[in-house]
Design an enzyme around this catalytic site. Structure first.
Site, PDB file in Angstrom:
ATOM      1  N   LYS A 184       7.910  -4.243  15.709  1.00 60.02           N
ATOM      2  CA  LYS A 184       8.225  -2.989  15.004  1.00 60.02           C
ATOM      3  C   LYS A 184       9.314  -2.217  15.761  1.00 60.02           C
ATOM      4  O   LYS A 184      10.190  -1.610  15.160  1.00 60.02           O
ATOM      5  CB  LYS A 184       6.968  -2.114  14.853  1.00 60.02           C
ATOM      6  CG  LYS A 184       5.918  -2.653  13.912  1.00 60.02           C
ATOM      7  CD  LYS A 184       6.438  -2.890  12.499  1.00 60.02           C
ATOM      8  CE  LYS A 184       6.728  -1.625  11.742  1.00 60.02           C
ATOM      9  NZ  LYS A 184       7.234  -1.926  10.361  1.00 60.02           N
ATOM     10  N   TYR A 189       2.878  -7.301  17.529  1.00 61.73           N
ATOM     11  CA  TYR A 189       3.228  -6.477  16.358  1.00 61.73           C
ATOM     12  C   TYR A 189       4.093  -5.286  16.780  1.00 61.73           C
ATOM     13  O   TYR A 189       5.159  -5.031  16.206  1.00 61.73           O
ATOM     14  CB  TYR A 189       1.942  -5.982  15.672  1.00 61.73           C
ATOM     15  CG  TYR A 189       2.170  -4.883  14.663  1.00 61.73           C
ATOM     16  CD1 TYR A 189       2.808  -5.143  13.449  1.00 61.73           C
ATOM     17  CD2 TYR A 189       1.756  -3.571  14.909  1.00 61.73           C
ATOM     18  CE1 TYR A 189       3.035  -4.130  12.512  1.00 61.73           C
ATOM     19  CE2 TYR A 189       1.968  -2.554  13.989  1.00 61.73           C
ATOM     20  CZ  TYR A 189       2.597  -2.833  12.791  1.00 61.73           C
ATOM     21  OH  TYR A 189       2.810  -1.832  11.881  1.00 61.73           O
ATOM     22  N   PHE A 230       0.833  -1.210   0.000  1.00 62.66           N
ATOM     23  CA  PHE A 230       0.000   0.000   0.000  1.00 62.66           C
ATOM     24  C   PHE A 230       0.868   1.262   0.000  1.00 62.66           C
ATOM     25  O   PHE A 230       0.767   2.110  -0.898  1.00 62.66           O
ATOM     26  CB  PHE A 230      -0.902  -0.088   1.241  1.00 62.66           C
ATOM     27  CG  PHE A 230      -1.720   1.103   1.562  1.00 62.66           C
ATOM     28  CD1 PHE A 230      -2.484   1.738   0.592  1.00 62.66           C
ATOM     29  CD2 PHE A 230      -1.770   1.583   2.873  1.00 62.66           C
ATOM     30  CE1 PHE A 230      -3.268   2.833   0.916  1.00 62.66           C
ATOM     31  CE2 PHE A 230      -2.551   2.671   3.197  1.00 62.66           C
ATOM     32  CZ  PHE A 230      -3.286   3.309   2.223  1.00 62.66           C
ATOM     33  N   ILE A 231       1.762   1.356   0.963  1.00 61.97           N
ATOM     34  CA  ILE A 231       2.617   2.550   1.042  1.00 61.97           C
ATOM     35  C   ILE A 231       3.799   2.426   0.071  1.00 61.97           C
ATOM     36  O   ILE A 231       4.140   3.379  -0.636  1.00 61.97           O
ATOM     37  CB  ILE A 231       3.143   2.755   2.483  1.00 61.97           C
ATOM     38  CG1 ILE A 231       1.987   2.909   3.471  1.00 61.97           C
ATOM     39  CG2 ILE A 231       4.062   3.975   2.554  1.00 61.97           C
ATOM     40  CD1 ILE A 231       2.399   2.870   4.945  1.00 61.97           C
TER      41      ILE A 231
HETATM   42  N1  NAD Z   1      -0.613   1.290   7.063  1.00 61.62           N
HETATM   43  C1  NAD Z   1      -0.440   1.755   8.299  1.00 61.62           C
HETATM   44  O1  NAD Z   1      -1.374   2.325   8.885  1.00 61.62           O
HETATM   45  C2  NAD Z   1       0.892   1.633   8.983  1.00 61.62           C
HETATM   46  C3  NAD Z   1       1.048   2.230  10.249  1.00 61.62           C
HETATM   47  C4  NAD Z   1       2.264   2.104  10.909  1.00 61.62           C
HETATM   48  C5  NAD Z   1       3.325   1.434  10.299  1.00 61.62           C
HETATM   49  N2  NAD Z   1       3.139   0.876   9.081  1.00 61.62           N
HETATM   50  C6  NAD Z   1       4.274   0.146   8.494  1.00 61.62           C
HETATM   51  O2  NAD Z   1       4.444   0.562   7.145  1.00 61.62           O
HETATM   52  C7  NAD Z   1       4.936  -0.538   6.374  1.00 61.62           C
HETATM   53  C8  NAD Z   1       4.114  -0.722   5.118  1.00 61.62           C
HETATM   54  O3  NAD Z   1       2.776  -0.983   5.495  1.00 61.62           O
HETATM   55  P1  NAD Z   1       1.568  -0.995   4.451  1.00 61.62           P
HETATM   56  O4  NAD Z   1       0.419  -0.315   5.121  1.00 61.62           O
HETATM   57  O5  NAD Z   1       2.004  -0.514   3.124  1.00 61.62           O
HETATM   58  O6  NAD Z   1       1.219  -2.532   4.453  1.00 61.62           O
HETATM   59  P2  NAD Z   1       1.174  -3.574   3.226  1.00 61.62           P
HETATM   60  O7  NAD Z   1       0.814  -4.881   3.843  1.00 61.62           O
HETATM   61  O8  NAD Z   1       0.347  -3.062   2.115  1.00 61.62           O
HETATM   62  O9  NAD Z   1       2.693  -3.607   2.760  1.00 61.62           O
HETATM   63  C9  NAD Z   1       3.650  -4.490   3.277  1.00 61.62           C
HETATM   64  C10 NAD Z   1       4.249  -5.236   2.116  1.00 61.62           C
HETATM   65  O10 NAD Z   1       5.212  -6.125   2.637  1.00 61.62           O
HETATM   66  C11 NAD Z   1       5.096  -7.344   1.928  1.00 61.62           C
HETATM   67  N3  NAD Z   1       5.593  -8.425   2.778  1.00 61.62           N
HETATM   68  C12 NAD Z   1       4.992  -8.985   3.860  1.00 61.62           C
HETATM   69  N4  NAD Z   1       5.733  -9.994   4.321  1.00 61.62           N
HETATM   70  C13 NAD Z   1       6.839 -10.054   3.538  1.00 61.62           C
HETATM   71  C14 NAD Z   1       7.964 -10.902   3.510  1.00 61.62           C
HETATM   72  N5  NAD Z   1       8.084 -11.913   4.372  1.00 61.62           N
HETATM   73  N6  NAD Z   1       8.924 -10.698   2.566  1.00 61.62           N
HETATM   74  C15 NAD Z   1       8.774  -9.704   1.654  1.00 61.62           C
HETATM   75  N7  NAD Z   1       7.719  -8.880   1.619  1.00 61.62           N
HETATM   76  C16 NAD Z   1       6.759  -9.052   2.555  1.00 61.62           C
HETATM   77  C17 NAD Z   1       3.613  -7.500   1.624  1.00 61.62           C
HETATM   78  O11 NAD Z   1       3.378  -8.362   0.527  1.00 61.62           O
HETATM   79  C18 NAD Z   1       3.213  -6.067   1.350  1.00 61.62           C
HETATM   80  O12 NAD Z   1       3.285  -5.782  -0.045  1.00 61.62           O
HETATM   81  C19 NAD Z   1       4.947  -1.758   7.297  1.00 61.62           C
HETATM   82  O13 NAD Z   1       6.253  -1.922   7.788  1.00 61.62           O
HETATM   83  C20 NAD Z   1       4.023  -1.348   8.431  1.00 61.62           C
HETATM   84  O14 NAD Z   1       4.376  -1.988   9.658  1.00 61.62           O
HETATM   85  C21 NAD Z   1       1.962   0.960   8.405  1.00 61.62           C
END
Ligand code: NAD
Length: 359
Positions: A188, A184, A11-12
């Site tokens: 993190k 989680y 997503f991000i």
């Molecule tokens: N979305 C939020 O509200 C939020 C808030 C705080 C922190 N974050 C952090 O931001 C980052 C991105 O989050 P996001 O919202 O885009 O989530 P997301 O799930 O869309 O993106 C994470 C990506 O990591 C990939 N992934 C998962 N396990 C994996 C592995 N073992 N090997 C390789 N790739 C793997 C997934 O396929 C996914 O594309 C994460 O680290 C998350 O902890 C997000």
């Protein structure tokens, strides 16, 4: 520059790749986790459209990660790959540690091996603060202790001192001592610690953005574990009455995914990267009832189509709002997209997605 984004199909990550790909060579490394990607090809499509390379691989697979980084020879790495569900993390501690903690350890070794990396930026989470910063009745700044199950069973959801005195929440920044309240959140925090420790005293700079609730078009509508606004969008369109936890006044800081991608892009490309941990959010508090009503209104549904259940979940914290002053001062970043505009985009996108799903 050569840029490498773990979790770059997410997503991000895909928004970040899109922002950087015009001026830089971008490689995404992502295992396309089915829970996130099934039925949601949009983020992958975004990568293809912007010309970023996608290497499908798992951060738990040291050999694959090493090979990808050795081939990409990156100047900057963004570490976004993670398992992201707070509730799910209690059930799957091995999986969450394997990906978030061991995956980060593998990344460290791959970075040492390749020797080209100047900067690593990790996607941190505000969850590391637990209940976060609060004021006591006499104005002292304290970290609220975890709430007691016995209080919550009695319908009392307020954060209190250990002696039971009520606390008033305030915006939290990285001066707040950490107190993760979920598996989680612990993983993190471990990502931040490991990267900081492994590269301490070296030429590799480590930057951390602690994110609040990121939302917007592209967040999986099928993943039941993350993204309350995506979950609500689907439920509203399926005609469900929304179930809202506690007394409905759980408060979150909703920040648009484009604003977050912009903050990451700036961290990777500014001449001098802020060394402080930066909090990234809108800086504005919104209760879950308020956001539910806004979304219901956007879908032309009665704005009282929700039930406040009084139920509560482990790991849910009461009040989360970022103090974003450091990101403004040190990075020159300010969020640009108002909540109302972001919600409108989310509603339109999710309506299109669900219509396509049922067609
Ligand atoms: N979305 C939020 O509200 C939020 C808030 C705080 C922190 N974050 C952090 O931001 C980052 C991105 O989050 P996001 O919202 O885009 O989530 P997301 O799930 O869309 O993106 C994470 C990506 O990591 C990939 N992934 C998962 N396990 C994996 C592995 N073992 N090997 C390789 N790739 C793997 C997934 O396929 C996914 O594309 C994460 O680290 C998350 O902890 C997000």
């Amino acid at each position: 520059m050569r840029i490498f984004i773990t979790g770059g199909a997410g997503f991000i990550g895909s928004r970040l790749a899109q922002k950087l790909a015009g001026a830089h060579q971008v490689t995404a490394f992502d295992n396309l986790l089915p829970q996130v990607h099934d039925g949601n090809p949009e983020n992958q499509d975004r990568l293809t459209a912007c010309g970023a390379e996608l290497i499908v691989g798992d951060v738990r697979d040291a050999e694959a990660l090493n090979a990808a980084i050795a081939a990409a020879k990156p100047d900057v790495i963004y570490h976004l790959a993670a398992e992201t569900g707070t509730g799910q993390s209690f059930d799957l501690p091995v999986r969450y540690n394997g990906v978030n903690v061991m995956g980060t350890a593998h990344l460290i070794e791959a970075v040492r091996e390749v020797g080209t990396v100047k900067r690593i930026i990790v996607a941190g989470s505000r969850s590391v603060y637990g209940e976060g910063a609060h004021h006591t009745a006499d104005g002292a700044l304290v970290v609220a202790p975890e709430r007691k199950v016995s209080d919550m069973e009695a319908g009392d959801f307020l954060c209190r001192t250990r002696d039971g005195a009520p606390l008033t929440p305030v915006a939290t920044n990285a001066d707040c001592p950490v107190a993760p309240a979920s598996v989680y959140a612990s993983t993190k925090l471990m990502q931040e610690y490991l990267l900081g420790q492994a590269f301490w005293g070296t030429d590799v700079q480590v930057g951390t953005l602690r994110l609040q609730n990121v939302f917007g078009p592209g967040q999986s509508l099928n993943n039941p574990y993350t993204g309350v606004l995506s979950i609500f969008s689907r439920q509203i369109q399926e005609g469900a009455t929304l179930n809202i936890y506690e007394d409905g006044t759980i408060t979150r800081d909703f920040v648009h995914v484009d604003d977050v991608a912009q903050a990451f892009a700036m961290m990777g490309t500014v001449d001098v990267m802020p060394s402080d941990i930066l909090d990234i959010g809108s800086g504005e508090p919104t209760t879950i009832i308020d956001i539910a009503q806004m979304l219901l209104g956007l879908f032309d549904q009665p704005t009282d189509k929700f039930t406040v259940t009084g139920k509560f979940r482990p790991g849910d914290i009461r009040y989360a709002v970022a103090d974003i002053s450091r990101a403004k001062e040190q990075l020159g970043w300010t969020p640009q997209i108002p909540l109302s505009e972001g919600l409108r985009q989310l509603a339109e996108w999710s309506a299109r997605e669900l219509a396509a799903e049922t067609a």
